[in-house]
Design a protein around this motif. Structure first.
Motif, PDB file in Angstrom:
ATOM      1  N   ASP A  36     -19.367  73.905  -7.211  1.00 19.37           N
ATOM      2  CA  ASP A  36     -17.942  73.645  -7.439  1.00 19.37           C
ATOM      3  C   ASP A  36     -17.666  72.322  -8.140  1.00 19.37           C
ATOM      4  O   ASP A  36     -16.724  72.217  -8.903  1.00 19.37           O
ATOM      5  CB  ASP A  36     -17.170  73.666  -6.107  1.00 19.37           C
ATOM      6  N   HIS A  37     -18.451  71.340  -7.807  1.00 22.43           N
ATOM      7  CA  HIS A  37     -18.048  69.995  -8.239  1.00 22.43           C
ATOM      8  C   HIS A  37     -19.090  69.208  -9.014  1.00 22.43           C
ATOM      9  O   HIS A  37     -18.875  68.054  -9.313  1.00 22.43           O
ATOM     10  CB  HIS A  37     -17.631  69.163  -7.015  1.00 22.43           C
TER      11      HIS A  37
ATOM     12  N   SER B  35     -10.291  62.324  -4.659  1.00 26.29           N
ATOM     13  CA  SER B  35      -9.832  63.698  -4.400  1.00 26.29           C
ATOM     14  C   SER B  35      -8.721  64.089  -5.366  1.00 26.29           C
ATOM     15  O   SER B  35      -8.713  65.189  -5.921  1.00 26.29           O
ATOM     16  CB  SER B  35      -9.314  63.826  -2.968  1.00 26.29           C
ATOM     17  N   GLU B  36      -7.811  63.151  -5.562  1.00 27.33           N
ATOM     18  CA  GLU B  36      -6.685  63.427  -6.447  1.00 27.33           C
ATOM     19  C   GLU B  36      -7.173  63.707  -7.863  1.00 27.33           C
ATOM     20  O   GLU B  36      -6.706  64.616  -8.548  1.00 27.33           O
ATOM     21  CB  GLU B  36      -5.759  62.197  -6.461  1.00 27.33           C
ATOM     22  N   TRP B  37      -8.140  62.874  -8.268  1.00 26.95           N
ATOM     23  CA  TRP B  37      -8.697  63.060  -9.607  1.00 26.95           C
ATOM     24  C   TRP B  37      -9.410  64.411  -9.717  1.00 26.95           C
ATOM     25  O   TRP B  37      -9.281  65.120 -10.714  1.00 26.95           O
ATOM     26  CB  TRP B  37      -9.686  61.932  -9.915  1.00 26.95           C
ATOM     27  N   LEU B  38     -10.135  64.759  -8.642  1.00 22.70           N
ATOM     28  CA  LEU B  38     -10.832  66.047  -8.633  1.00 22.70           C
ATOM     29  C   LEU B  38      -9.851  67.204  -8.801  1.00 22.70           C
ATOM     30  O   LEU B  38     -10.101  68.140  -9.551  1.00 22.70           O
ATOM     31  CB  LEU B  38     -11.587  66.214  -7.314  1.00 22.70           C
ATOM     32  N   GLU B  39      -8.724  67.102  -8.072  1.00 19.80           N
ATOM     33  CA  GLU B  39      -7.709  68.159  -8.195  1.00 19.80           C
ATOM     34  C   GLU B  39      -7.267  68.274  -9.655  1.00 19.80           C
ATOM     35  O   GLU B  39      -7.139  69.360 -10.198  1.00 19.80           O
ATOM     36  CB  GLU B  39      -6.468  67.845  -7.339  1.00 19.80           C
ATOM     37  N   TRP B  40      -7.050  67.095 -10.242  1.00 22.27           N
ATOM     38  CA  TRP B  40      -6.549  67.085 -11.618  1.00 22.27           C
ATOM     39  C   TRP B  40      -7.565  67.662 -12.591  1.00 22.27           C
ATOM     40  O   TRP B  40      -7.276  68.532 -13.389  1.00 22.27           O
ATOM     41  CB  TRP B  40      -6.167  65.652 -12.009  1.00 22.27           C
TER      42      TRP B  40
END
Lengths: 192, 330
Positions: A36-37, B35-40
């Motif tokens: 996923d990442h 996390s916020e960056w990952l969402e973006w």
């Protein structure tokens, strides 16, 4: 995963060990994280390390650490935790690197050459012309920040101290300048 | 690009990517930020693309800066020189492409003591530079003019259908080549040309014009072919040509980190070695020109070489960590 080496091979080796149930679950969770990442993780590390090869090394090490983690609770496998481990490993590397950079050796140069990947190539002549023009369209501070940081190699901290600004503010200038230059280079079509 | 609606959107996305790029570099970035960056970045492929374009530009700018500073740096080792050379040629191209109507493109290449490197020329010809060497190339529609100001260089000339002349000027002579390979070594005003492939014409300069055409004596002009070597001696102001045969290749030994000399005056030999040695050799109160030397020199074996010289010639040699002095034997 076109953009990465495959740390899952190392993970599978570990998962195949006679450690049984919990270990396999853990390996599966990490595999999931990887799927996923991993691209984002590599991107994140390249931003912090400014090196594709080192980013991959660190990412791989982060997965291994996660796998070796003593606490078996699920929190360990949250992506935020993966990124935290990776960020810490990257920070260690940066510290190590600054020590070495003070004593340049031929080995270091050799490494520098090996590290070069196509996307790290310098701008070609036409792009440099476009860049030069794009810079003239920017406010002075942004232009100067970009030139001094990227081209002259001055650290963000140095520039910030001189201007009496926070590091964050200088990075903000750099970001704005980068975005503008990127747009101009794309418009010109001189950059693939 | 005019009026394409995607454009402003792309610009906004790039701005956002830039801001994320800045935040991601905070040494104490919070897990929430990550996390916020990952969402973006994982929300839309265009976000990821924009971010990578910003990151790539930052890396390429850094690489550009590194190349520029390497070009200015002196005293660095081989590989750095190669990079610097490439950059210098890039700078020259910039000029060329910006002014396509300009009559000529000028490029300059140089290496420090103990350095060496290769420079590509716009016509596909290649030039390898030895230590402490400086050349300038001026390309126009009519000619390819190179000036070897000091040092030593090996030219591999690309043949052109238009027969645009490739001329190397060095000291008091000029060398004209068509599709060939040759080495030029300039030590003070003494210039030696060794041809390893094809043939070249060597001529003395009359003022600033080489005497390639018209009436000239053998001492002013010579056609030399593979295996031959022409030397211009400033003392006699004339050219002499000798056949070296297979030995001609030895003139290129500097490219393998060693120097070859054949009946060269000892002062010339020392001057050449000084272009490759980390320790400067100083000659005091002794005329070495009258002695000739034939043999090999390897920069890594300077001390052994000096011992041999002291045995063979009436000189005394004093060495310290960073200097060497050669004096008349008392």
């Amino acid at each position: 995963m076109p953009n990465s080496s495959d740390p899952t091979s190392a993970l599978q080796d570990s998962a195949a060990s006679p450690q049984a149930g919990a270990g396999e679950d853990r390996a599966r969770l990490i595999e999931q994280l990887f799927r996923d990442h991993n691209r984002a993780l590599i991107t994140f590390l390249v931003t912090r390390l400014d090196s594709e090869a080192e980013a991959r090394d660190v990412a791989q090490e982060a997965y291994v650490r996660l796998l070796q983690l003593e606490r078996p609770d699920a929190i360990g496998f949250h992506r935020a935790y993966l990124f935290r481990i990776a960020a810490n490993l990257a920070m260690d590397r940066l510290r190590h690197r600054s020590v070495r950079a003070k004593a340049p050796t031929r080995e270091l140069f050799a490494e520098w050459f090996q590290r070069r990947s196509p996307e790290q190539e310098a701008l070609d002549a036409a792009e440099q012309v476009t860049l030069k023009h794009a810079l003239t369209e920017l406010p002075e501070k942004m232009r100067e920040a970009l030139t001094r940081h990227f081209l002259t190699g001055e650290s963000v901290a140095t520039i910030a101290a001189e201007w009496g600004l926070t590091d964050r503010m200088v990075r903000y200038y750099l970001a704005r300048a980068l975005a503008h230059c990127r747009a101009r280079l794309d418009e010109e079509g001189t950059s693939s | 690009m005019n009026g394409i609606t995607l454009q402003p959107l792309a610009q906004e996305r790039l701005e956002a990517a830039g801001q994320w790029w800045a935040r991601l570099q905070e040494p104490d970035i919070s897990p929430e930020d990550v996390s916020e960056w990952l969402e973006w970045i994982e929300a839309e492929p265009e976000n990821r693309h924009a971010y990578q374009r910003i990151q790539e530009l930052s890396q390429r700018l850094r690489a550009t800066g590194e190349q520029r500073s390497n070009a200015r740096r002196r005293g660095m080792r081989m590989k750095w020189q190669a990079a610097a050379l490439v950059l210098l040629s890039v700078a020259a191209f910039a000029f060329w492409r910006m002014h396509p109507e300009a009559p000529a493109a000028t490029m300059a290449f140089s290496t420090p003591v103990a350095g060496s490197g290769q420079a590509p020329l716009p016509d596909g010809s290649k030039v390898s530079l030895g230590g402490a060497t400086s050349i300038e190339a001026v390309y126009s529609d009519a000619s390819r003019d190179i000036r070897l100001k000091e040092g030593e260089a090996f030219f591999e000339v690309q043949h052109e259908r238009s027969d645009r002349a490739f001329v190397v000027q060095s000291g008091s002579i000029a060398i004209r080549a068509v599709g060939t390979a040759f080495n030029v070594r300039k030590t003070g005003e003494r210039v030696t040309v060794t041809v390893t492939e094809g043939k070249v014409q060597v001529a003395r300069l009359d003022g600033s014009t080489p005497i390639f055409d018209g009436v000239a004596s053998e001492e002013d002009r010579a056609l030399i072919v593979a295996g031959q070597q022409a030397t211009y001696d400033p003392a006699s102001n004339r050219l002499s040509v000798v056949m070296r045969g297979q030995d001609a290749q030895r003139a290129l030994a500097w490219r393998e980190q060693q120097l070859e000399f054949a009946d060269d005056p000892l002062d010339t030999v020392i001057a050449n070695i000084n272009r490759y040695s980390s320790r400067h050799i100083e000659v005091r109160n002794v005329d070495l020109h009258q002695h000739t030397y034939t043999g090999t020199f390897q920069p890594s074996r300077l001390d052994e070489w000096l011992i041999a010289i002291e045995r063979s010639f009436p000189v005394e040699i004093h060495t310290s960590n960073d200097a060497v002095v050669i004096e008349s034997r008392k």
